[in-house]
Design a protein around this motif. Structure first.
Motif, mmCIF file in Angstrom:
data_model
loop_
_atom_site.group_PDB
_atom_site.id
_atom_site.type_symbol
_atom_site.label_atom_id
_atom_site.label_comp_id
_atom_site.label_asym_id
_atom_site.label_seq_id
_atom_site.Cartn_x
_atom_site.Cartn_y
_atom_site.Cartn_z
ATOM 1 N N GLN A 43 0.533 -1.245 -0.059
ATOM 2 C CA GLN A 43 -0.215 0.043 0.079
ATOM 3 C C GLN A 43 0.867 1.622 0.015
ATOM 4 O OE1 GLN A 43 -0.856 -2.895 1.979
ATOM 5 N NE2 GLN A 43 -2.047 -3.348 0.467
ATOM 6 N N LEU A 44 1.892 0.979 -0.132
ATOM 7 C CA LEU A 44 3.189 2.328 -0.253
ATOM 8 C C LEU A 44 3.198 2.898 1.137
ATOM 9 C CD1 LEU A 44 2.438 3.546 -3.972
ATOM 10 C CD2 LEU A 44 3.973 1.777 -3.210
ATOM 11 N N ARG A 45 3.192 2.234 1.968
ATOM 12 C CA ARG A 45 3.518 2.681 3.482
ATOM 13 C C ARG A 45 4.652 2.379 3.909
ATOM 14 N NH1 ARG A 45 -2.173 0.406 5.904
ATOM 15 N NH2 ARG A 45 -0.980 -1.406 5.300
ATOM 16 N N PHE A 46 5.399 2.899 4.595
ATOM 17 C CA PHE A 46 6.755 2.660 5.210
ATOM 18 C C PHE A 46 6.885 1.637 5.953
ATOM 19 C CE2 PHE A 46 7.544 7.246 3.781
ATOM 20 C CZ PHE A 46 8.697 7.204 2.796
ATOM 21 N N GLY A 47 7.820 0.772 5.582
ATOM 22 C CA GLY A 47 8.170 -0.405 6.553
ATOM 23 C C GLY A 47 9.479 -0.876 6.143
ATOM 24 N N GLN A 48 9.646 -2.224 6.948
ATOM 25 C CA GLN A 48 10.960 -2.807 6.704
ATOM 26 C C GLN A 48 10.623 -4.290 6.098
ATOM 27 O OE1 GLN A 48 14.030 -1.675 6.822
ATOM 28 N NE2 GLN A 48 13.017 0.460 7.261
ATOM 29 N N GLY A 49 11.166 -4.394 4.962
ATOM 30 C CA GLY A 49 11.175 -5.932 4.531
ATOM 31 C C GLY A 49 12.455 -6.334 4.135
ATOM 32 N N GLU A 50 12.691 -7.528 3.491
ATOM 33 C CA GLU A 50 14.011 -7.900 2.934
ATOM 34 C C GLU A 50 13.752 -9.091 1.788
ATOM 35 O OE1 GLU A 50 18.132 -9.119 5.018
ATOM 36 O OE2 GLU A 50 16.344 -9.092 6.152
ATOM 37 N N ALA A 51 14.885 -9.182 1.111
ATOM 38 C CA ALA A 51 15.093 -10.113 0.282
ATOM 39 C C ALA A 51 16.366 -10.566 0.202
ATOM 40 C CB ALA A 51 14.454 -9.531 -1.394
ATOM 41 N N LEU A 52 16.859 -11.945 0.130
ATOM 42 C CA LEU A 52 18.324 -12.378 -0.047
ATOM 43 C C LEU A 52 18.236 -13.583 -1.271
ATOM 44 C CD1 LEU A 52 18.108 -13.509 3.780
ATOM 45 C CD2 LEU A 52 19.209 -11.286 2.744
ATOM 46 N N ILE A 53 19.265 -13.341 -1.470
ATOM 47 C CA ILE A 53 19.933 -14.347 -2.791
ATOM 48 C C ILE A 53 20.672 -15.153 -2.266
ATOM 49 C CG2 ILE A 53 21.361 -12.530 -3.884
ATOM 50 C CD1 ILE A 53 19.136 -15.403 -5.686
ATOM 51 N N THR A 54 20.619 -16.588 -2.421
ATOM 52 C CA THR A 54 21.605 -17.549 -1.983
ATOM 53 C C THR A 54 22.295 -18.179 -3.200
ATOM 54 O OG1 THR A 54 20.339 -19.560 -1.634
ATOM 55 C CG2 THR A 54 20.526 -17.690 0.120
ATOM 56 N N ASN A 55 22.969 -19.163 -3.104
ATOM 57 C CA ASN A 55 23.397 -19.983 -4.316
ATOM 58 C C ASN A 55 22.431 -20.949 -4.666
ATOM 59 O OD1 ASN A 55 24.013 -21.414 -2.100
ATOM 60 N ND2 ASN A 55 25.673 -22.796 -2.657
ATOM 61 N N GLN A 56 21.365 -21.078 -4.038
ATOM 62 C CA GLN A 56 20.175 -22.227 -4.288
ATOM 63 C C GLN A 56 18.868 -21.363 -4.440
ATOM 64 O OE1 GLN A 56 20.271 -25.435 -1.543
ATOM 65 N NE2 GLN A 56 22.781 -25.462 -1.383
ATOM 66 N N ARG A 57 18.750 -20.261 -3.797
ATOM 67 C CA ARG A 57 17.224 -20.064 -3.559
ATOM 68 C C ARG A 57 17.236 -18.522 -3.398
ATOM 69 N NH1 ARG A 57 14.913 -22.836 1.480
ATOM 70 N NH2 ARG A 57 16.964 -21.922 2.449
ATOM 71 N N LEU A 58 15.987 -17.704 -3.683
ATOM 72 C CA LEU A 58 15.779 -16.468 -3.542
ATOM 73 C C LEU A 58 14.652 -16.492 -2.171
ATOM 74 C CD1 LEU A 58 15.227 -13.605 -5.654
ATOM 75 C CD2 LEU A 58 13.633 -13.999 -3.860
ATOM 76 N N GLN A 121 23.188 -13.348 -11.645
ATOM 77 C CA GLN A 121 24.605 -14.244 -11.674
ATOM 78 C C GLN A 121 24.370 -15.582 -10.953
ATOM 79 O OE1 GLN A 121 27.703 -11.996 -9.995
ATOM 80 N NE2 GLN A 121 29.155 -13.574 -10.165
ATOM 81 N N ALA A 122 23.804 -15.291 -9.766
ATOM 82 C CA ALA A 122 23.278 -16.736 -9.166
ATOM 83 C C ALA A 122 22.456 -17.608 -10.093
ATOM 84 C CB ALA A 122 22.753 -16.367 -7.750
ATOM 85 N N LEU A 123 21.733 -17.416 -10.384
ATOM 86 C CA LEU A 123 20.714 -17.817 -11.332
ATOM 87 C C LEU A 123 21.575 -18.512 -12.573
ATOM 88 C CD1 LEU A 123 17.790 -18.862 -11.792
ATOM 89 C CD2 LEU A 123 17.347 -16.969 -13.408
ATOM 90 N N ALA A 124 22.427 -17.605 -13.263
ATOM 91 C CA ALA A 124 23.122 -18.368 -14.362
ATOM 92 C C ALA A 124 24.143 -19.367 -13.663
ATOM 93 C CB ALA A 124 24.001 -17.129 -14.833
ATOM 94 N N GLU A 125 24.735 -19.363 -12.737
ATOM 95 C CA GLU A 125 25.793 -20.070 -12.216
ATOM 96 C C GLU A 125 24.899 -21.555 -11.610
ATOM 97 O OE1 GLU A 125 27.879 -18.158 -9.049
ATOM 98 O OE2 GLU A 125 28.942 -16.991 -10.389
ATOM 99 N N HIS A 126 23.622 -21.237 -11.176
ATOM 100 C CA HIS A 126 22.943 -22.588 -10.665
ATOM 101 C C HIS A 126 22.266 -23.287 -11.827
ATOM 102 C CE1 HIS A 126 20.799 -24.616 -7.513
ATOM 103 N NE2 HIS A 126 19.784 -24.593 -8.117
ATOM 104 N N VAL A 127 21.646 -22.605 -12.821
ATOM 105 C CA VAL A 127 21.063 -23.207 -13.952
ATOM 106 C C VAL A 127 21.698 -23.183 -15.274
ATOM 107 C CG1 VAL A 127 19.023 -22.866 -12.747
ATOM 108 C CG2 VAL A 127 19.542 -21.352 -14.645
ATOM 109 N N GLY A 128 22.818 -22.471 -15.348
ATOM 110 C CA GLY A 128 23.525 -22.521 -16.454
ATOM 111 C C GLY A 128 23.224 -21.434 -17.550
ATOM 112 N N ALA A 129 22.130 -20.692 -17.150
ATOM 113 C CA ALA A 129 21.774 -19.436 -18.316
ATOM 114 C C ALA A 129 21.003 -18.427 -17.413
ATOM 115 C CB ALA A 129 20.752 -19.975 -19.030
ATOM 116 N N ALA A 130 21.343 -17.193 -17.741
ATOM 117 C CA ALA A 130 20.874 -15.950 -17.149
ATOM 118 C C ALA A 130 19.587 -15.641 -17.756
ATOM 119 C CB ALA A 130 21.855 -14.878 -17.401
#
Length: 768
Positions: A43-58, A121-130
């Motif tokens: 709803q475009l209200r201020f708050g704190q969230g997060e996203a992380l990328i690993t070598n296996q998942r998002l 980059q992580a997706l390319a290394e994990h599945v072989g294609a960006a």
């Protein structure tokens, strides 16, 4: 961060409550590669969230959520980025459906773009294609300001091979370039003759003379003539090749500037919304100039250096292979240094380009807005902005200069060591009578030229990377496609009647609908008034009719032809536009009026000015129609600028007229003058008018009321007032506001005049 964590299996699309970011989320041997913190919820209200990328998942969670959602890296998973109106969006989808959306303010934009690069980059290394970056979320085309952002993220450094793309501009001059290359080859060969002639001078003339033999004057004259002739020939050939290649490079640079500017003018308006003026000016100006200098000077020097080194090496091996091999000892070390330094220079120069654009952006912001700067006494603040941008530019340059200042002397030191090795080896060979003193002298002469050219070649690394960076930034403009493309098979438009049909039109900025399901039919010669609150879609509809944007759904037709089937320039010649803030160019009054019709005669210009009620005030200017208008119309009042813009629209005799708040920013008396001019302008033309004062739209044949991109009412003023709907509420609210303003001004006037009904001693206390 540890490389392993407590093993927890988290299937795709599975939500697990987790109060702490990393508690039990990572699998064995799963490493976090990057993260991104979002600061807006859905709803475009201020708050704190997060996203992380690993070598296996998002992994991700939105503001207000305590659970994490995970998606396995797999083919078809796509993360896209766009921004609009100060809000950025990262969206995750798998090809069939949208999986997640994270929103953030544009202050987080650089971090978002870095996260996007880490994901790819992580997706390319994990599945072989960006994945293909930048895919549209909705499957429809969007305005560029929704999908385009300035290159603020550290991008892939420009490859030196980028310079090869300049060949498209060099192809028209290929024969001149071939002639220049042949002249370079000949000039280099001529420069190699003198050292070769030193061998007989030493071995057959000078050394025998020291041993008591008589000098053969004729032979000496022949050798000296050879030296002089070689020098003169080298001079003539060098002059010819420098002149030819300089002419060609100047023309390539001019073509590059012209083509880039022409392409920039063809891009849609939205492209400029996300770009800084100073940055675009720097690209077309200083970047093309840098490329031109590289082509005219440094590339020529590089070609000469390469030829000199190759031909010198061949001569050295023909004289004495052993000594030639000794000469080449420093080459591998110098080559390794160039390889190490090149990549750092490449990224460094691209960073310098971006930082320098910050400096030009401050200038481009401040100089046109100097009145506002002075009016709010912000000179010190703007000077501080410029000082900070300049300091940043200095810091980046200093960092790069540390590397370059170490590299260049190191190459020079290696060449000096190489020369010392040649001296040592040569003296040893002379002492063993394997070579003569003349051979050693010739070797030293050649070696001096060899290492001088080698040192020069090492210095070319810097300018080459600068040119590669500049070429990349230029081609970022040339590679950009307009979101308002020209049709492949345009429909001819000999004459426009002015019938406009808007059929189920919609326009989306990302996921936000600005115009939705709009239907409207305007007859030729009819005047339509668009009314509604700010943000209701009035200006957006006008932009669609002018084809500054293309609809994402539906169609807009003129005389039964879809706008997308018409050449943009052909159509816009029939459209006149009068804006709330008229823009005048630096030049004369006559040139500004004739801007849309440069071939117009003075009689036509005067007639248009008379119809716009501008003729009288123009004649009062010192040079009349030949009076110079300052930049952006400085020196003229707002009403005078507006009447000149009306004359400019009248001169092209448009069949479709757009009036966007044409009288909003002028006083009542000036509005009357402008309204008289507008009465002449709208006569016989299809007119679409947006007005802040609803009373100015009473002459409209119909009024269309918009709200949140929808058409909510349509009819004449009297019909809409009788309905007591949205238009009636707008009109009444404005009437109350105008009445309150008149009463306020009356109180102020009475207080200032000391009216009997208002004690003169108390005016200040009664003023609002």
């Amino acid at each position: 961060m540890p490389s392993e964590a407590t093993p927890v299996l988290l299937p795709a699309d599975t939500v697990v409550a987790s109060p702490a970011p990393m508690d039990g989320l990572l699998r064995p041997r799963e490493n976090v590669l990057g993260g991104f913190q979002v600061d807006l919820d859905q709803q475009l209200r201020f708050g704190q969230g997060e996203a992380l990328i690993t070598n296996q998942r998002l992994l991700g969670r939105c503001p207000g959520e305590t659970g994490w959602t995970a998606w396995e890296l797999a083919p078809g998973l796509v993360l896209t980025h766009h921004d609009h109106a100060g809000v950025g969006t990262l969206a995750l989808r798998d090809g069939q459906r949208q999986l997640a959306v994270w929103r953030f303010t544009l202050g987080r934009n650089p971090a978002a773009l870095r996260f996007l690069a880490q994901f790819e980059q992580a997706l390319a290394e994990h599945v072989g294609a960006a994945p293909a970056a930048g895919d549209d979320l909705t499957g429809v085309s969007e305005p560029a300001d929704a999908t385009e952002t300035e290159e603020v993220v550290p991008d892939k450094p420009p490859s030196t091979w980028t310079l090869l793309r300049l060949w498209r501009f060099a192809r028209p001059y290929q024969w001149q370039l071939l002639a220049g290359f042949l002249l370079t080859l000949a000039a280099t060969a001529a420069q190699l003759v003198p050292p070769y002639l030193t061998m007989p001078l030493m071995d057959e003339v000078l050394i025998p003379f020291q041993n008591g033999q008589r000098i053969d004057t004729g032979y000496v004259a022949l050798l000296l003539s050879g030296l002089a002739g070689a020098a003169l020939l080298a001079w003539a050939l060098s002059w010819a090749k420098t002149y030819i290649l300089a002419l060609v490079s100047e023309r390539i640079g001019a073509d590059l500037r012209t083509r880039t500017y022409e392409h920039l003018l063809k891009l849609s308006l939205e492209y400029f919304g996300g770009r800084r003026t100073g940055d675009l000016m720097a690209r077309i100006g200083s970047e093309t100039d840098r490329i031109n200098v590289f082509l005219s000077l440094h590339l020529l020097d590089f070609a000469t250096d390469v030829l000199m080194i190759v031909m010198t090496a061949a001569i050295l091996f023909s004289i004495n292979p052993t000594l030639a091999l000794v000469t080449l000892v420093p080459l591998p070390i110098i080559g390794w240094l160039i390889h190490v330094v090149r990549d750092r220079l490449r990224t460094g120069f691209e960073k310098i380009d971006r930082v320098w654009s910050e400096v030009t952006n401050v200038l481009a912001d401040t100089i046109p807005g100097i009145r506002v700067v002075k009016a709010f006494a912000q000179e010190e603040r703007e000077a501080g902005r410029f000082k900070e941008a300049n300091r940043h530019n200095l810091a980046v340059n200093d960092k790069l200069n540390k590397l370059w200042s170490l590299f260049s002397p190191t190459v020079t030191l290696l060449t000096e060591i190489g020369l010392l090795v040649v001296w040592a080896a040569g003296i040893w060979l002379v002492s063993r009578q394997q070579i003569t003193v003349g051979v050693l002298t010739a070797f030293l002469a050649y070696i001096g030229r060899f290492y001088t050219r080698l040192d020069s070649m090492s210095r070319i690394v810097s300018v080459t990377q600068k040119a590669a960076s500049a070429t990349k930034r230029i081609f970022e403009i040339l590679d950009h496609e307009s979101s308002v493309p020209e049709p492949r098979h345009p429909v001819p438009l000999p004459r426009v009647q002015g019938r406009i049909e808007v059929r189920n039109a919609a326009l989306r900025y990302g996921n936000r609908s600005v115009i939705r399901g709009l239907n409207l039919s305007i007859a030729p010669g009819e005047m339509i008034g668009l009314v509604g609150h700010s943000g209701s879609g009035k200006s957006t509809l006008v932009n669609l009719i002018c084809r500054f944007y293309d609809v994402t759904e539906g169609a807009i037709l003129v005389d039964g032809v879809d706008l997308r089937q018409l050449r943009v320039a052909d159509y816009r010649r029939h459209v006149g536009l009068v804006l709330q803030e008229p823009f005048l160019f630096f030049g004369t009054i006559a040139e500004n009026i004739a801007y849309g019709k440069p071939e117009a005669k003075r009689d036509e210009i005067v007639a248009a000015a008379r119809a716009a009620h501008a003729h009288e005030f123009i004649l009062r200017l010192p040079q009349g129609y030949d009076s110079l208008v300052g930049e952006r119309g400085q020196g003229l009042s707002g009403g005078e600028r507006q009447r000149i813009s009306i004359a400019r629209a009248l001169l092209i005799d448009p069949r479709i007229l757009i009036l966007d708040e044409a009288t909003a920013s002028v006083d009542t008396e000036t509005e009357r003058e402008i309204q008289k001019a507008l009465d002449n302008l709208v006569r016989g033309r299809t007119t679409i008018a947006i007005a802040h004062r609803l009373s100015t739209l009473r002459k409209a044949d119909r009024l269309v009321v918009l709200d949140k991109g929808l058409k909510v009412e349509e009819g004449t003023h009297d019909e809409l007032m009788a309905r007591r709907g949205a238009y009636w509420r707008l009109y009444e609210a404005q009437a109350r506001q105008e009445k309150a303003e008149r009463e306020r001004m009356l109180v102020i006037d009475e207080a200032e005049l000391g009216s009997p009904t208002m004690p003169a001693a108390e005016p200040k206390a009664l003023r609002p």
